[in-house]
Design a protein around this motif. Structure first.
Motif, PDB file in Angstrom:
ATOM      1  N   TRP A   8       4.022   4.750  11.367  1.00 27.94           N
ATOM      2  CA  TRP A   8       3.002   4.666  10.409  1.00 27.94           C
ATOM      3  C   TRP A   8       2.906   3.276   9.894  1.00 27.94           C
ATOM      4  CZ3 TRP A   8       3.478   9.796   7.479  1.00 27.94           C
ATOM      5  CH2 TRP A   8       3.455  10.609   8.295  1.00 27.94           C
ATOM      6  N   VAL A   9       3.158   2.149  10.621  1.00 27.17           N
ATOM      7  CA  VAL A   9       3.159   0.687  10.248  1.00 27.17           C
ATOM      8  C   VAL A   9       1.547   0.098  10.620  1.00 27.17           C
ATOM      9  CG1 VAL A   9       4.105  -1.565  10.561  1.00 27.17           C
ATOM     10  CG2 VAL A   9       5.746   0.554  10.072  1.00 27.17           C
ATOM     11  N   ASP A  10       1.034  -0.309   9.563  1.00 31.30           N
ATOM     12  CA  ASP A  10      -0.354  -0.943   9.932  1.00 31.30           C
ATOM     13  C   ASP A  10      -0.153  -2.349  10.713  1.00 31.30           C
ATOM     14  OD1 ASP A  10      -2.958  -1.334  10.015  1.00 31.30           O
ATOM     15  OD2 ASP A  10      -3.173  -1.839   7.840  1.00 31.30           O
ATOM     16  N   VAL A  11      -0.728  -2.606  11.554  1.00 31.81           N
ATOM     17  CA  VAL A  11      -0.421  -3.916  12.215  1.00 31.81           C
ATOM     18  C   VAL A  11      -1.395  -5.039  12.069  1.00 31.81           C
ATOM     19  CG1 VAL A  11       1.403  -2.828  13.935  1.00 31.81           C
ATOM     20  CG2 VAL A  11      -1.150  -3.184  14.422  1.00 31.81           C
ATOM     21  N   ASP A  12      -2.548  -4.355  11.499  1.00 29.60           N
ATOM     22  CA  ASP A  12      -3.825  -5.201  11.467  1.00 29.60           C
ATOM     23  C   ASP A  12      -3.512  -6.234  10.526  1.00 29.60           C
ATOM     24  OD1 ASP A  12      -5.186  -3.620  12.947  1.00 29.60           O
ATOM     25  OD2 ASP A  12      -6.052  -2.412  11.161  1.00 29.60           O
ATOM     26  N   ASP A  13      -3.819  -7.561  10.866  1.00 28.84           N
ATOM     27  CA  ASP A  13      -3.856  -8.987  10.004  1.00 28.84           C
ATOM     28  C   ASP A  13      -2.255  -8.949   9.599  1.00 28.84           C
ATOM     29  OD1 ASP A  13      -6.510  -9.293   9.965  1.00 28.84           O
ATOM     30  OD2 ASP A  13      -6.810  -7.728   8.324  1.00 28.84           O
ATOM     31  N   LYS A  14      -1.420  -8.632  10.429  1.00 25.80           N
ATOM     32  CA  LYS A  14       0.145  -8.970  10.145  1.00 25.80           C
ATOM     33  C   LYS A  14       0.780  -9.848  11.014  1.00 25.80           C
ATOM     34  CE  LYS A  14       0.865  -4.889   7.155  1.00 25.80           C
ATOM     35  NZ  LYS A  14       1.389  -3.655   7.084  1.00 25.80           N
ATOM     36  N   SER A  15       1.559 -10.629  10.611  1.00 25.78           N
ATOM     37  CA  SER A  15       2.381 -11.206  11.732  1.00 25.78           C
ATOM     38  C   SER A  15       3.354 -10.409  12.341  1.00 25.78           C
ATOM     39  CB  SER A  15       3.055 -12.586  10.922  1.00 25.78           C
ATOM     40  OG  SER A  15       3.977 -12.175  10.339  1.00 25.78           O
ATOM     41  N   PHE A  16       3.818 -11.000  13.432  1.00 23.35           N
ATOM     42  CA  PHE A  16       4.789 -10.177  14.319  1.00 23.35           C
ATOM     43  C   PHE A  16       6.080  -9.963  13.145  1.00 23.35           C
ATOM     44  CE2 PHE A  16       8.676 -10.205  16.995  1.00 23.35           C
ATOM     45  CZ  PHE A  16       8.460  -8.920  17.735  1.00 23.35           C
ATOM     46  N   LYS A  17       6.510 -10.962  12.504  1.00 27.64           N
ATOM     47  CA  LYS A  17       7.834 -11.051  11.930  1.00 27.64           C
ATOM     48  C   LYS A  17       7.406  -9.890  10.613  1.00 27.64           C
ATOM     49  CE  LYS A  17      10.549 -13.865   8.809  1.00 27.64           C
ATOM     50  NZ  LYS A  17      10.737 -15.263   8.011  1.00 27.64           N
ATOM     51  N   GLN A  18       6.261  -9.774   9.907  1.00 25.15           N
ATOM     52  CA  GLN A  18       5.770  -8.749   8.889  1.00 25.15           C
ATOM     53  C   GLN A  18       6.013  -7.365   9.419  1.00 25.15           C
ATOM     54  OE1 GLN A  18       1.929 -10.537   8.078  1.00 25.15           O
ATOM     55  NE2 GLN A  18       2.692 -10.671   5.795  1.00 25.15           N
ATOM     56  N   ILE A  19       5.445  -7.052  10.640  1.00 26.34           N
ATOM     57  CA  ILE A  19       5.562  -5.861  11.515  1.00 26.34           C
ATOM     58  C   ILE A  19       7.212  -5.478  11.500  1.00 26.34           C
ATOM     59  CG2 ILE A  19       5.044  -4.671  13.481  1.00 26.34           C
ATOM     60  CD1 ILE A  19       2.506  -6.435  13.595  1.00 26.34           C
ATOM     61  N   VAL A  20       7.779  -6.599  12.053  1.00 26.67           N
ATOM     62  CA  VAL A  20       9.223  -6.009  12.328  1.00 26.67           C
ATOM     63  C   VAL A  20       9.809  -5.756  11.182  1.00 26.67           C
ATOM     64  CG1 VAL A  20      11.343  -7.027  13.255  1.00 26.67           C
ATOM     65  CG2 VAL A  20       9.239  -7.280  14.564  1.00 26.67           C
ATOM     66  N   GLY A  21       9.499  -6.869  10.088  1.00 30.72           N
ATOM     67  CA  GLY A  21      10.134  -6.369   8.655  1.00 30.72           C
ATOM     68  C   GLY A  21       9.759  -5.084   8.193  1.00 30.72           C
ATOM     69  N   GLU A  22       8.601  -4.440   8.419  1.00 29.75           N
ATOM     70  CA  GLU A  22       8.445  -3.207   8.130  1.00 29.75           C
ATOM     71  C   GLU A  22       9.286  -2.031   8.896  1.00 29.75           C
ATOM     72  OE1 GLU A  22       4.333  -1.949   6.807  1.00 29.75           O
ATOM     73  OE2 GLU A  22       3.906  -4.124   6.599  1.00 29.75           O
ATOM     74  N   LEU A  23       9.301  -2.284   9.990  1.00 30.27           N
ATOM     75  CA  LEU A  23       9.832  -1.209  10.928  1.00 30.27           C
ATOM     76  C   LEU A  23      11.330  -1.110  10.556  1.00 30.27           C
ATOM     77  CD1 LEU A  23       8.104  -2.043  14.669  1.00 30.27           C
ATOM     78  CD2 LEU A  23       8.272  -0.069  12.948  1.00 30.27           C
ATOM     79  N   LEU A  24      11.933  -2.513  10.433  1.00 33.92           N
ATOM     80  CA  LEU A  24      13.538  -2.315   9.969  1.00 33.92           C
ATOM     81  C   LEU A  24      13.557  -1.634   8.630  1.00 33.92           C
ATOM     82  CD1 LEU A  24      14.333  -6.153  10.804  1.00 33.92           C
ATOM     83  CD2 LEU A  24      15.257  -4.002  11.969  1.00 33.92           C
TER      84      LEU A  24
END
Length: 156
Positions: A8-24
């Motif tokens: 349940w990580v929203d990927v809209d308007d996020k950088s790859f780094k932000q997405i990976v940070g939330e997943l971690l």
């Protein structure tokens, strides 16, 4: 399904780094002692009806008719069932996914991430605090739904 969807990580308007940070933050270990303690508490040492008949150690709910067992004291207007699993392992897997993605456990994930950032092992004290927070959530549920906390503990 990819990891962002599963956790349940929203990927809209996020950088790859932000997405990976939330997943971690969301994909991390949960101490076995916490898992076992909750399973024992919520399933009555595996003797509850839901554990015995549905392989459900954590009282996870579902909302599709026939997806599980109807709690004996479910209110007439309620629609939830206690989810049926093919195996105990399936129950544990969903519990771990729930801990790692559900909003109710955001504080747990923040505490865990803080320890990770400080390069500290996941300490027992943090998990005691989490366990207390989980029980506070159960009590709040009992107040919100107008049922006794004993009843909530027996179905959660």
């Amino acid at each position: 399904m990819d990891l962002a969807d599963e956790f349940w990580v929203d990927v809209d308007d996020k950088s790859f780094k932000q997405i990976v940070g939330e997943l971690l933050i969301k994909i991390d270990e949960v101490p076995p002692s916490l898992v076992v303690a909750q399973a024992i508490n919520e399933s009555g040492w595996g003797r509850s009806r839901f554990a015995q008949e549905a392989n459900n150690l954590f009282g996870m709910w579902c909302y599709t008719p026939g997806c599980g067992l109807v709690p004996e004291r479910r209110r007439a207007n309620d629609k939830h069932e206690v989810k049926r699993y093919a195996s105990i392992q399936d129950s544990v897997n969903e519990y771990l996914r729930n801990i790692n993605r559900n909003k109710a456990y955001r504080e747990l994930r923040a505490l865990r991430a803080g320890q990770r950032q400080r390069l500290q092992p996941l300490s027992v004290s943090i998990w005691r605090r989490v366990y207390v927070a989980i029980h506070r959530l159960v009590l709040n549920m009992s107040i919100a739904f107008g049922v006794s906390s004993v009843h909530v503990n027996s179905i959660v």
